[in-house]
Design a protein around this motif. Structure first.
Motif, PDB file in Angstrom:
ATOM      1  N   THR A  42      71.455  -9.512   0.909  1.00 44.55           N
ATOM      2  CA  THR A  42      70.794  -8.283   1.369  1.00 44.55           C
ATOM      3  C   THR A  42      69.737  -7.784   0.394  1.00 44.55           C
ATOM      4  O   THR A  42      68.818  -7.083   0.795  1.00 44.55           O
ATOM      5  N   ASP A  43      69.858  -8.141  -0.877  1.00 45.16           N
ATOM      6  CA  ASP A  43      68.883  -7.726  -1.893  1.00 45.16           C
ATOM      7  C   ASP A  43      67.827  -8.787  -2.140  1.00 45.16           C
ATOM      8  O   ASP A  43      66.992  -8.654  -3.034  1.00 45.16           O
ATOM      9  N   CYS A  44      67.869  -9.843  -1.380  1.00 49.02           N
ATOM     10  CA  CYS A  44      66.959 -10.976  -1.605  1.00 49.02           C
ATOM     11  C   CYS A  44      66.306 -11.329  -0.270  1.00 49.02           C
ATOM     12  O   CYS A  44      65.631 -10.494   0.327  1.00 49.02           O
ATOM     13  N   CYS A  45      66.516 -12.512   0.223  1.00 48.13           N
ATOM     14  CA  CYS A  45      65.846 -12.986   1.436  1.00 48.13           C
ATOM     15  C   CYS A  45      66.265 -12.229   2.689  1.00 48.13           C
ATOM     16  O   CYS A  45      65.477 -12.128   3.637  1.00 48.13           O
ATOM     17  N   GLY A  46      67.459 -11.696   2.700  1.00 44.32           N
ATOM     18  CA  GLY A  46      67.908 -10.912   3.847  1.00 44.32           C
ATOM     19  C   GLY A  46      67.012  -9.718   4.109  1.00 44.32           C
ATOM     20  O   GLY A  46      66.830  -9.295   5.249  1.00 44.32           O
ATOM     21  N   TYR A  47      66.435  -9.196   3.063  1.00 45.92           N
ATOM     22  CA  TYR A  47      65.525  -8.059   3.162  1.00 45.92           C
ATOM     23  C   TYR A  47      64.327  -8.403   4.047  1.00 45.92           C
ATOM     24  O   TYR A  47      63.849  -7.562   4.808  1.00 45.92           O
ATOM     25  N   TYR A  48      63.851  -9.634   3.978  1.00 43.03           N
ATOM     26  CA  TYR A  48      62.702 -10.078   4.769  1.00 43.03           C
ATOM     27  C   TYR A  48      63.131 -10.623   6.131  1.00 43.03           C
ATOM     28  O   TYR A  48      62.499 -10.337   7.141  1.00 43.03           O
ATOM     29  N   ILE A  49      64.209 -11.383   6.149  1.00 41.95           N
ATOM     30  CA  ILE A  49      64.659 -12.010   7.388  1.00 41.95           C
ATOM     31  C   ILE A  49      65.160 -10.974   8.384  1.00 41.95           C
ATOM     32  O   ILE A  49      64.853 -11.048   9.571  1.00 41.95           O
ATOM     33  N   GLU A  50      65.924  -9.998   7.929  1.00 42.16           N
ATOM     34  CA  GLU A  50      66.539  -9.031   8.832  1.00 42.16           C
ATOM     35  C   GLU A  50      65.672  -7.824   9.120  1.00 42.16           C
ATOM     36  O   GLU A  50      65.921  -7.113  10.082  1.00 42.16           O
ATOM     37  N   GLY A  51      64.688  -7.566   8.295  1.00 47.26           N
ATOM     38  CA  GLY A  51      63.847  -6.400   8.510  1.00 47.26           C
ATOM     39  C   GLY A  51      62.456  -6.813   8.919  1.00 47.26           C
ATOM     40  O   GLY A  51      62.192  -7.963   9.239  1.00 47.26           O
ATOM     41  N   ASN A  52      61.586  -5.854   8.904  1.00 47.46           N
ATOM     42  CA  ASN A  52      60.195  -6.158   9.224  1.00 47.46           C
ATOM     43  C   ASN A  52      59.342  -6.048   7.969  1.00 47.46           C
ATOM     44  O   ASN A  52      58.153  -5.775   8.042  1.00 47.46           O
ATOM     45  N   THR A  53      59.966  -6.240   6.813  1.00 49.85           N
ATOM     46  CA  THR A  53      59.266  -6.161   5.538  1.00 49.85           C
ATOM     47  C   THR A  53      58.691  -7.529   5.198  1.00 49.85           C
ATOM     48  O   THR A  53      59.426  -8.517   5.150  1.00 49.85           O
ATOM     49  N   PRO A  54      57.389  -7.614   4.989  1.00 47.73           N
ATOM     50  CA  PRO A  54      56.815  -8.918   4.652  1.00 47.73           C
ATOM     51  C   PRO A  54      57.180  -9.351   3.233  1.00 47.73           C
ATOM     52  O   PRO A  54      57.306  -8.522   2.330  1.00 47.73           O
ATOM     53  N   ALA A  55      57.356 -10.640   3.055  1.00 46.24           N
ATOM     54  CA  ALA A  55      57.616 -11.190   1.719  1.00 46.24           C
ATOM     55  C   ALA A  55      56.400 -10.903   0.839  1.00 46.24           C
ATOM     56  O   ALA A  55      55.263 -11.075   1.285  1.00 46.24           O
ATOM     57  N   PRO A  56      56.616 -10.477  -0.408  1.00 46.81           N
ATOM     58  CA  PRO A  56      55.504 -10.065  -1.265  1.00 46.81           C
ATOM     59  C   PRO A  56      54.699 -11.210  -1.883  1.00 46.81           C
ATOM     60  O   PRO A  56      53.643 -10.973  -2.451  1.00 46.81           O
ATOM     61  N   SER A  57      55.202 -12.434  -1.788  1.00 54.13           N
ATOM     62  CA  SER A  57      54.502 -13.573  -2.382  1.00 54.13           C
ATOM     63  C   SER A  57      54.789 -14.817  -1.553  1.00 54.13           C
ATOM     64  O   SER A  57      55.728 -14.849  -0.748  1.00 54.13           O
ATOM     65  N   ALA A  58      53.989 -15.836  -1.780  1.00 53.25           N
ATOM     66  CA  ALA A  58      54.216 -17.110  -1.095  1.00 53.25           C
ATOM     67  C   ALA A  58      55.573 -17.693  -1.485  1.00 53.25           C
ATOM     68  O   ALA A  58      56.280 -18.250  -0.647  1.00 53.25           O
ATOM     69  N   GLU A  59      55.949 -17.550  -2.755  1.00 52.90           N
ATOM     70  CA  GLU A  59      57.258 -18.069  -3.177  1.00 52.90           C
ATOM     71  C   GLU A  59      58.389 -17.338  -2.472  1.00 52.90           C
ATOM     72  O   GLU A  59      59.343 -17.967  -1.996  1.00 52.90           O
TER      73      GLU A  59
END
Length: 134
Positions: free
Chosen positions: A20-37
């Protein structure tokens, strides 16, 4: 999706954080990943969870496959991810590459995917474009 995984478990991307504090933040929400990595890591996790919608949504429209082509038809067990490098070009800050090795099993046989992936940022969102298999 929350019912599919242990929300307190470590994220499969290898960052040693809770999902929830890592990739779940992007996968489950509508928050874009901040970097290509971060996008590449979240896409790996989406593959481990079978989140085809997220995988397609983060694939650049110019190279995105049709939905039926994106689904992994073979039962794949993802085993781990190692990011080897993440680079930006100062002359083209909206482009990046991420080199990674993903380990997996199909039918009990171990494999590894070594790829140099290309990403592009449009607005606030990064997208996977394509990659070269090593």
């Amino acid at each position: 999706m929350a019912g599919l995984i242990d929300m307190q478990a470590r994220c499969a991307c290898g960052n040693n954080k809770k999902f929830t504090d890592c990739c779940g933040y992007y996968i489950e929400g509508n928050t874009p990943a901040p970097s290509a990595e971060a996008l590449m890591r979240s896409r790996y996790v989406a593959y481990t969870l079978g989140c085809d919608d997220y995988i397609l949504a983060t694939w650049h429209p110019s190279t995105r496959p049709a939905p039926q082509d994106a689904a992994d038809k073979v039962k794949t067990k993802w085993l781990g991810l190692e990011v080897k490098r993440h680079e930006y070009n100062l002359q083209e800050p909206n482009r990046a590459i991420v080199e990674f090795v993903a380990r997996y099993k199909v039918g009990g046989r171990a494999h590894r995917l070594h790829e140099v992936s290309r990403f592009v940022r449009e607005g606030e969102r990064w997208f996977y474009v394509d990659g070269d298999i090593r």
